[in-house]
Enzyme design. Sequence first.
Site, short mmCIF file in Angstrom:
data_model
loop_
_atom_site.label_atom_id
_atom_site.label_comp_id
_atom_site.label_asym_id
_atom_site.label_seq_id
_atom_site.Cartn_x
_atom_site.Cartn_y
_atom_site.Cartn_z
N ASP A 186 0.82 -1.22 0.00
CA ASP A 186 0.00 0.00 0.00
C ASP A 186 0.85 1.27 0.00
O ASP A 186 0.44 2.29 0.56
CB ASP A 186 -0.96 0.01 1.19
CG ASP A 186 -1.91 -1.18 1.17
OD1 ASP A 186 -2.41 -1.51 0.08
OD2 ASP A 186 -2.12 -1.79 2.24
N ARG A 187 2.04 1.17 -0.59
CA ARG A 187 2.96 2.31 -0.68
C ARG A 187 3.45 2.78 0.70
O ARG A 187 3.94 3.89 0.85
CB ARG A 187 2.33 3.51 -1.43
CG ARG A 187 2.01 3.22 -2.90
CD ARG A 187 3.27 2.91 -3.68
NE ARG A 187 3.07 2.83 -5.11
CZ ARG A 187 2.81 1.72 -5.79
NH1 ARG A 187 2.68 0.56 -5.14
NH2 ARG A 187 2.66 1.74 -7.09
#
Length: 208
Positions: A186-187
């Site tokens: 999710d970065r």
Amino acid sequence: MRVGYGLHERLAAAHLSGGWLPLFTAWLDEAGRRGVREPNAMVLGTATPDGRPSTRTVLCKGADERGLQFFTTTTSRKGAQLAASEFASVTFPWLVVERQVHMEGPCHPLSREDSLAYWRTRPRGSQVAAWASEQSRTVDSVSALEAQYADAERRFAGVDEIPMPDRWGGFRLTPERVEFWQGGRDRFHDRVECRLDAGNWVVSRLQP
């Protein structure tokens, strides 16, 4: 174009308790094992005298506690910029393994003796090319460039050991800041920084 990350467990600040070199070496080796072509390729960043950034890819040819070594034509564009500012950055973009290492610090020429020691390990064709090319200078055509190489081949045809040009040599970047980046889900990436402070390496986690 969006790719997910998450190959690795979380990177902890404790992984850098021995300084930047052990983890850098481990990541470099792993990148090679996982199929990264030329994992020692690094993006070298310099600046023009008026402060404009300039980057290109070069090959790291040595890493130890003193820093990173690379070799080039010293009269090239990057050589002139290094002579003017004496500072540089490098980035190893190992995107296949979802990792990156970035370093910043002073960058100075190696001694002629150290440069010569590496020069003698270069393939003969690469030595000829160093004599044939005035790196970063304009050339009229491909045929003109090939003619320069052919001239250099003829010049050294009967020479067993090709001498090192005066315009060729090595540099060492001595890191003052090293950042390890690792892709996260999710970065939410891992970023851990080693920064030199009064002769000691201080390790900090950075927000992604």
